[in-house]
Design an enzyme around this catalytic site. Sequence first.
Site, PDB file in Angstrom:
ATOM      1  N   HIS A  37       3.599 -17.010   9.889  1.00  0.00           N
ATOM      2  CA  HIS A  37       4.417 -15.977  10.548  1.00  0.00           C
ATOM      3  C   HIS A  37       4.140 -14.604   9.932  1.00  0.00           C
ATOM      4  O   HIS A  37       3.991 -13.611  10.631  1.00  0.00           O
ATOM      5  CB  HIS A  37       5.914 -16.261  10.357  1.00  0.00           C
ATOM      6  CG  HIS A  37       6.399 -17.539  10.977  1.00  0.00           C
ATOM      7  ND1 HIS A  37       6.830 -18.608  10.226  1.00  0.00           N
ATOM      8  CD2 HIS A  37       6.555 -17.905  12.270  1.00  0.00           C
ATOM      9  CE1 HIS A  37       7.230 -19.574  11.033  1.00  0.00           C
ATOM     10  NE2 HIS A  37       7.066 -19.182  12.282  1.00  0.00           N
ATOM     11  N   SER A 185       3.394 -24.846   9.243  1.00  0.00           N
ATOM     12  CA  SER A 185       4.340 -25.018  10.348  1.00  0.00           C
ATOM     13  C   SER A 185       5.738 -25.171   9.765  1.00  0.00           C
ATOM     14  O   SER A 185       5.910 -25.770   8.692  1.00  0.00           O
ATOM     15  CB  SER A 185       3.982 -26.284  11.141  1.00  0.00           C
ATOM     16  OG  SER A 185       5.077 -26.682  11.933  1.00  0.00           O
ATOM     17  N   SER A 186       6.711 -24.642  10.472  1.00  0.00           N
ATOM     18  CA  SER A 186       8.102 -24.785  10.020  1.00  0.00           C
ATOM     19  C   SER A 186       8.500 -26.254   9.976  1.00  0.00           C
ATOM     20  O   SER A 186       9.427 -26.641   9.270  1.00  0.00           O
ATOM     21  CB  SER A 186       9.048 -24.044  10.970  1.00  0.00           C
ATOM     22  OG  SER A 186       8.634 -22.709  11.102  1.00  0.00           O
TER      23      SER A 186
HETATM   24  P1  AMP Z   1       7.492 -20.236  15.744  1.00  0.00           P
HETATM   25  O1  AMP Z   1       8.467 -19.631  14.801  1.00  0.00           O
HETATM   26  O2  AMP Z   1       7.051 -21.604  15.382  1.00  0.00           O
HETATM   27  O3  AMP Z   1       7.910 -20.076  17.183  1.00  0.00           O
HETATM   28  O4  AMP Z   1       6.159 -19.346  15.603  1.00  0.00           O
HETATM   29  C1  AMP Z   1       6.175 -17.957  15.763  1.00  0.00           C
HETATM   30  C2  AMP Z   1       4.771 -17.436  15.810  1.00  0.00           C
HETATM   31  O5  AMP Z   1       4.087 -17.754  14.606  1.00  0.00           O
HETATM   32  C3  AMP Z   1       3.941 -18.054  16.943  1.00  0.00           C
HETATM   33  O6  AMP Z   1       3.126 -17.045  17.529  1.00  0.00           O
HETATM   34  C4  AMP Z   1       3.114 -19.074  16.228  1.00  0.00           C
HETATM   35  O7  AMP Z   1       1.902 -19.379  16.880  1.00  0.00           O
HETATM   36  C5  AMP Z   1       2.849 -18.358  14.923  1.00  0.00           C
HETATM   37  N1  AMP Z   1       2.458 -19.325  13.888  1.00  0.00           N
HETATM   38  C6  AMP Z   1       3.081 -20.481  13.553  1.00  0.00           C
HETATM   39  N2  AMP Z   1       2.393 -21.146  12.608  1.00  0.00           N
HETATM   40  C7  AMP Z   1       1.289 -20.394  12.345  1.00  0.00           C
HETATM   41  C8  AMP Z   1       0.169 -20.540  11.470  1.00  0.00           C
HETATM   42  N3  AMP Z   1       0.049 -21.587  10.661  1.00  0.00           N
HETATM   43  N4  AMP Z   1      -0.758 -19.565  11.468  1.00  0.00           N
HETATM   44  C9  AMP Z   1      -0.657 -18.486  12.280  1.00  0.00           C
HETATM   45  N5  AMP Z   1       0.368 -18.284  13.138  1.00  0.00           N
HETATM   46  C10 AMP Z   1       1.327 -19.223  13.173  1.00  0.00           C
END
Ligand code: AMP
Length: 286
Positions: A37, A185-186
């Site tokens: 993020h 990943s979260s």
């Molecule tokens: P989320 O909070 O999971 O909805 O993710 C928010 C943003 O962060 C989205 O654009 C995801 O694709 C990006 N994101 C999540 N994990 C990663 C990662 N490991 N590397 C780069 N971007 C990420």
Amino acid sequence: MKVLRHRHSLKKRIESLKEKDLSIGFVPTMGALHDGHLSLVIKARKENDIVVASLFVNPLQFGPKEDLKKYPRNFIRDRKLFEKAGVDILFAPSPDEFYPPNFQNHIQVGSLSKGLCGRTRPHHFGGVATVVLRLINLVQPDRMYLGQKDFQQVRVLEQLIIDMDLSTKIVRCPIVRETDGLAMSSRNVYLSPEERGEAPILQASLRSIARLIQKGEKRPKILQKELIRGLKLAKTARVDYAEIVDAQTLRPVVELTPLPHKREILIAAALCFSKARLIDNILIKV
Ligand code: AMP
């Protein structure tokens, strides 16, 4: 950093930024922040006058049996990390504030949302498109930063921008990984120690297929079979999907011969562990 909880205060702020002709970079998130993020925030910081981030666990993109209630939330930690990375405005509405009681219109997404993750999450991308369209209307960003880890999400939103004639430009950002290759990943916090030990198999299998393609293997069926074989080495997980698709259409590739223009192929897979479903992908040029 200003934290805004209400749409009307965000709108007012954005109006005054627009009057000053400042460029706005936007990073939508669901919080539970990690370096993936933050890499989006850092890129947005470099390329815009103002950085807006959102923190909203969007109920519309979770299926009835998914982890909406359990999704990791830690506002105090996230707020500090956003501020340190250079966010100017953090929009963090409650679900009732974001979707008022009479909210009733949803975006219906097309073919890009049907395969890969869409097969087991049929309502997910409609929910993503609805929340992002609403966020874009509020934030009016010049650029929106998205991670390629969620490649299908990127493609669905790129098409949304085209179809709705929006002027926001999507900036694709590379996948940030742990040192052993696992994509951040979260949801990685849901893994047991044993599962965490096996999770890097996901990226390793994708990479071995990329190497096979580079060595000249052109038969998608063989590549897919090899990919599944590699993924099955993770004994604590079940293979949800393993596919070789065209990166533009997300349709399975029938033949790996180059088109007249440069062609991008996506090798994508999802593994289901006991409490976490993890996705990853590799994009390659043929
Ligand atoms: P989320 O909070 O999971 O909805 O993710 C928010 C943003 O962060 C989205 O654009 C995801 O694709 C990006 N994101 C999540 N994990 C990663 C990662 N490991 N590397 C780069 N971007 C990420």
